[in-house]
Design an enzyme around this catalytic site. Sequence first.
Site, PDB file in Angstrom:
ATOM      1  N   LYS A  52       0.842  -1.205   0.000  1.00 55.21           N
ATOM      2  CA  LYS A  52       0.000   0.000   0.000  1.00 55.21           C
ATOM      3  C   LYS A  52       0.877   1.256   0.000  1.00 55.21           C
ATOM      4  CE  LYS A  52      -3.748  -2.540   2.132  1.00 55.21           C
ATOM      5  NZ  LYS A  52      -4.416  -3.004   3.345  1.00 55.21           N
ATOM      6  N   GLN A  96      -4.439  -1.521   9.727  1.00 56.62           N
ATOM      7  CA  GLN A  96      -4.393  -2.858   9.138  1.00 56.62           C
ATOM      8  C   GLN A  96      -4.987  -3.881  10.109  1.00 56.62           C
ATOM      9  OE1 GLN A  96      -3.276  -3.525   5.891  1.00 56.62           O
ATOM     10  NE2 GLN A  96      -4.156  -5.537   6.305  1.00 56.62           N
ATOM     11  N   ASP A 119     -10.869   2.869   4.134  1.00 57.74           N
ATOM     12  CA  ASP A 119     -11.142   1.434   4.061  1.00 57.74           C
ATOM     13  C   ASP A 119     -12.653   1.154   4.020  1.00 57.74           C
ATOM     14  OD1 ASP A 119      -9.329  -0.568   3.716  1.00 57.74           O
ATOM     15  OD2 ASP A 119      -8.725  -0.713   5.823  1.00 57.74           O
TER      16      ASP A 119
END
Length: 294
Positions: A52, A96, A119
């Site tokens: 990412k 994460q 997200d």
Amino acid sequence: MTIIDGKATAAAIRLELKEKVDGLKAVGKDVPGLVTILVGDNAASEVYVKSKIKACSEIGFNSKAEKLSGDISEEKLLALVKKYNDDKTFHGILVQLPLPKHIDEDKVIEAISPAKDVDGFHPISIGNLVIGKDTFVSCTPAGIHELFKRYNIETKGKHVVVVGRSNIVGKPIANIMLQKKDFANSIVTICHSAAKDLSYYTKQADILIAAMGRAEFIKGDMVKDGVVVIDVGINRVEDSSKPRGYSLVGDVAYHEVAPKSSFITPVPGGVGPMTIAMLLQNTYKAFLKINEMN
Ligand code: NDP
């Protein structure tokens, strides 16, 4: 039959974003920024976060990788999220998952400002998706929707059968396809493990989205001719011919299903590459919104 090339599509999206960033830089404007927060030493998570961050730097986004010890307290993690909520350099915050067991994941997700929820996991983002308001949509389902658009696949009035009801894939893609919008407006069925005869449902699909995490579960005799197949699954199967000892396969038995389909995503190279492209797109969107540029 058309093989949907997620790798090429994702590369095109990254290039479009890079050109936008170059344009911002050319006139001396700020650029989008993403901060990733990784807790502990989960090897897979480390790989995801690295890719990412790399994707951000390739297109000229600002990025920062916070790596925290696995025994950090929930309180400290929440304080860090709050710090980035208030930091104007970063428009997207990605924590994460999974987090260590002593930390309440829901609490952390809910601590992220919905304006920076790239997200798309915050309950406000999910609620907005369900009621059809513009919002951040989680990256894998957003990537699937983008593939429908870019391949100009007719979805209006089509029967979409989603196999899997997870919060990150099954439920959001079902909600996207239900919306009265372009490249959606479908009739949607969601299946899960309580389905007694899964093929009863999958055979009715004009568009089949498999997000089960079961290697090559969907066989050729479970689909009808002309079906559009989106295979989200990523499964490792033993393969002694490969130096690493395994191959990656989807939830769909590709060689049986592909000849019957009109469009199909391969694994790897289908849905997978779209996920990071959508994270970048969401970060760009957050940047525009925060700066009131859209
Ligand atoms: P989950 O394990 O969270 O969910 C799997 C879903 O499939 C569940 O709803 C489960 O039902 C359902 N299911 C399992 N077995 C059957 C069955 N025999 N019949 C019908 N339904 C079944 O998985 P995720 O949604 O997180 O991921 C799904 C797959 O997609 C995985 O292979 C994952 O690796 C991959 N993935 C790929 C991504 C990418 O390409 N970037 C991103 C995210 C995921 P129930 O709810 O009843 O248990």
